[in-house]
Design a protein around this motif. Structure first.
Motif, mmCIF file in Angstrom:
data_model
loop_
_atom_site.group_PDB
_atom_site.id
_atom_site.type_symbol
_atom_site.label_atom_id
_atom_site.label_comp_id
_atom_site.label_asym_id
_atom_site.label_seq_id
_atom_site.Cartn_x
_atom_site.Cartn_y
_atom_site.Cartn_z
ATOM 1 N N SER A 1 0.581 -1.471 -0.594
ATOM 2 C CA SER A 1 0.172 -0.186 -0.073
ATOM 3 C C SER A 1 1.041 1.013 -0.059
ATOM 4 C CB SER A 1 -1.081 -0.203 1.139
ATOM 5 O OG SER A 1 -0.063 -0.070 1.832
ATOM 6 N N SER A 2 2.156 0.918 0.838
ATOM 7 C CA SER A 2 2.628 2.128 0.832
ATOM 8 C C SER A 2 3.432 2.719 -0.967
ATOM 9 C CB SER A 2 4.174 1.957 1.477
ATOM 10 O OG SER A 2 4.976 0.951 0.724
ATOM 11 N N ARG B 1 -5.242 8.555 -0.864
ATOM 12 C CA ARG B 1 -3.679 8.860 -0.503
ATOM 13 C C ARG B 1 -3.380 8.381 1.200
ATOM 14 N NH1 ARG B 1 0.598 10.437 2.517
ATOM 15 N NH2 ARG B 1 2.845 9.965 1.545
ATOM 16 N N ASN B 2 -3.710 8.879 1.936
ATOM 17 C CA ASN B 2 -3.685 8.907 3.312
ATOM 18 C C ASN B 2 -4.167 7.688 4.289
ATOM 19 O OD1 ASN B 2 -1.639 11.545 3.002
ATOM 20 N ND2 ASN B 2 -4.119 12.893 3.719
ATOM 21 N N HIS B 3 -5.292 7.338 3.385
ATOM 22 C CA HIS B 3 -5.783 6.989 3.806
ATOM 23 C C HIS B 3 -5.209 5.308 3.479
ATOM 24 C CE1 HIS B 3 -9.228 3.622 4.923
ATOM 25 N NE2 HIS B 3 -8.950 2.904 3.737
ATOM 26 N N ALA C 1 -10.611 17.186 -7.584
ATOM 27 C CA ALA C 1 -10.464 16.344 -7.755
ATOM 28 C C ALA C 1 -8.674 15.109 -6.761
ATOM 29 C CB ALA C 1 -9.687 15.669 -8.544
ATOM 30 N N ALA C 2 -7.944 17.172 -6.715
ATOM 31 C CA ALA C 2 -6.673 16.603 -6.249
ATOM 32 C C ALA C 2 -7.035 16.285 -4.403
ATOM 33 C CB ALA C 2 -5.843 17.899 -6.310
ATOM 34 N N ARG C 3 -7.566 16.788 -3.754
ATOM 35 C CA ARG C 3 -8.118 17.329 -2.515
ATOM 36 C C ARG C 3 -8.603 15.482 -1.906
ATOM 37 N NH1 ARG C 3 -9.504 22.095 -2.642
ATOM 38 N NH2 ARG C 3 -11.715 22.197 -3.545
ATOM 39 N N ALA C 4 -9.563 14.748 -3.426
ATOM 40 C CA ALA C 4 -9.652 13.480 -2.730
ATOM 41 C C ALA C 4 -9.330 12.558 -3.085
ATOM 42 C CB ALA C 4 -11.326 13.421 -4.113
ATOM 43 N N ILE C 5 -8.033 12.313 -3.776
ATOM 44 C CA ILE C 5 -7.027 11.845 -4.797
ATOM 45 C C ILE C 5 -5.255 11.711 -3.017
ATOM 46 C CG2 ILE C 5 -4.728 10.886 -5.483
ATOM 47 C CD1 ILE C 5 -6.643 12.199 -8.318
ATOM 48 N N LEU C 6 -5.761 12.705 -2.556
ATOM 49 C CA LEU C 6 -4.822 13.123 -1.540
ATOM 50 C C LEU C 6 -5.582 12.042 -0.351
ATOM 51 C CD1 LEU C 6 -3.021 16.734 -1.548
ATOM 52 C CD2 LEU C 6 -2.338 14.110 -1.367
ATOM 53 N N HIS C 7 -6.644 12.626 -0.113
ATOM 54 C CA HIS C 7 -7.277 11.659 0.944
ATOM 55 C C HIS C 7 -6.952 10.604 0.665
ATOM 56 C CE1 HIS C 7 -10.921 11.246 3.893
ATOM 57 N NE2 HIS C 7 -10.939 10.777 3.757
#
Length: 216
Positions: A120-121, A188-190, A180-186
């Motif tokens: 996942s990393s 990514r953090n998950h 979209a960038a914020r959703a992808i980062l969210h």
């Protein structure tokens, strides 16, 4: 002991580049000897400038002719011992779309990394490249859209009353790209969080009595 300043050959340094305002190929710097080489091998013309004479190629040359003449002149100058900086976009020995091809290879590499990820990393690293603030691919692409929107608005002006304005839609597109960038980062953090194992539950206590107790 007093040190003397070195003798720089600044005047012999020649820069051949393309002026973004006029699209003329110009050569700046150099000595009279360099000027002769520019004129003979590249077809450069001498012209007066605000800071002295400079050299340029004739007006109206096709791009390929500009590149050919600039490359020939730069190599002739180098062979004569001059220091030369040639704009990479004018160098016939460099593919003009080299940067674009490198960008396409980079994107293809990201897709391959995502497909070949075993942890996942590794997936999180790819998503970071896509959506990282400031330097992520999506924020950079959004910046291009925003600047194009501003430039197009200056050139085109407002759309006629009652008609949809496709240029104004670029603003909405830029907003969608930010979301979209914020959703992808969210996501990514998950993905980057360590996977949590489900808690094991102990079996419920048995209410059956021992056999010895039942015989009493």
């Amino acid at each position: 002991m007093k040190q003397t300043e070195p003798d720089f050959w600044v005047l012999e340094y020649v820069t051949i580049t393309k002026d973004p305002r006029t699209d003329l190929v110009v050569a700046i710097g150099g000595t009279d000897k360099a000027a002769g080489i520019l004129q003979r091998t590249g077809g450069f013309l001498s012209a007066p400038g605000p800071r002295g004479d400079y050299h340029r190629l004739p007006h109206g040359l096709p791009i390929e002719q500009q590149r050919l003449k600039a490359t020939a002149a730069s190599h002739a100058l180098l062979a004569a011992g001059h220091s030369v900086h040639l704009d990479p976009t004018l160098n016939m020995l460099v593919a003009p779309d080299g940067e674009r091809e490198a960008a396409l290879r980079y994107l293809a590499g990201l897709a391959e990394r995502a497909a070949a990820a075993t942890t996942s990393s590794e997936v999180a690293e790819v998503l970071t490249e896509v959506a990282a603030p400031v330097h992520g691919l999506l924020p950079l692409a959004r910046e291009v859209v925003v600047r194009a929107w501003i430039a197009a608005s200056d050139f085109q002006g407002a759309a006629p009353t009652g008609e949809p304005d496709p240029i104004a839609g670029l603003g909405s597109t830029a907003t969608s790209m930010s979301e979209a960038a914020r959703a992808i980062l969210h996501a990514r953090n998950h993905v980057a969080r360590p996977a949590q194992r489900p808690a094991t539950t102990s079996p419920p206590p048995s209410h059956a009595q021992p056999a010895k107790s039942r015989r009493r």
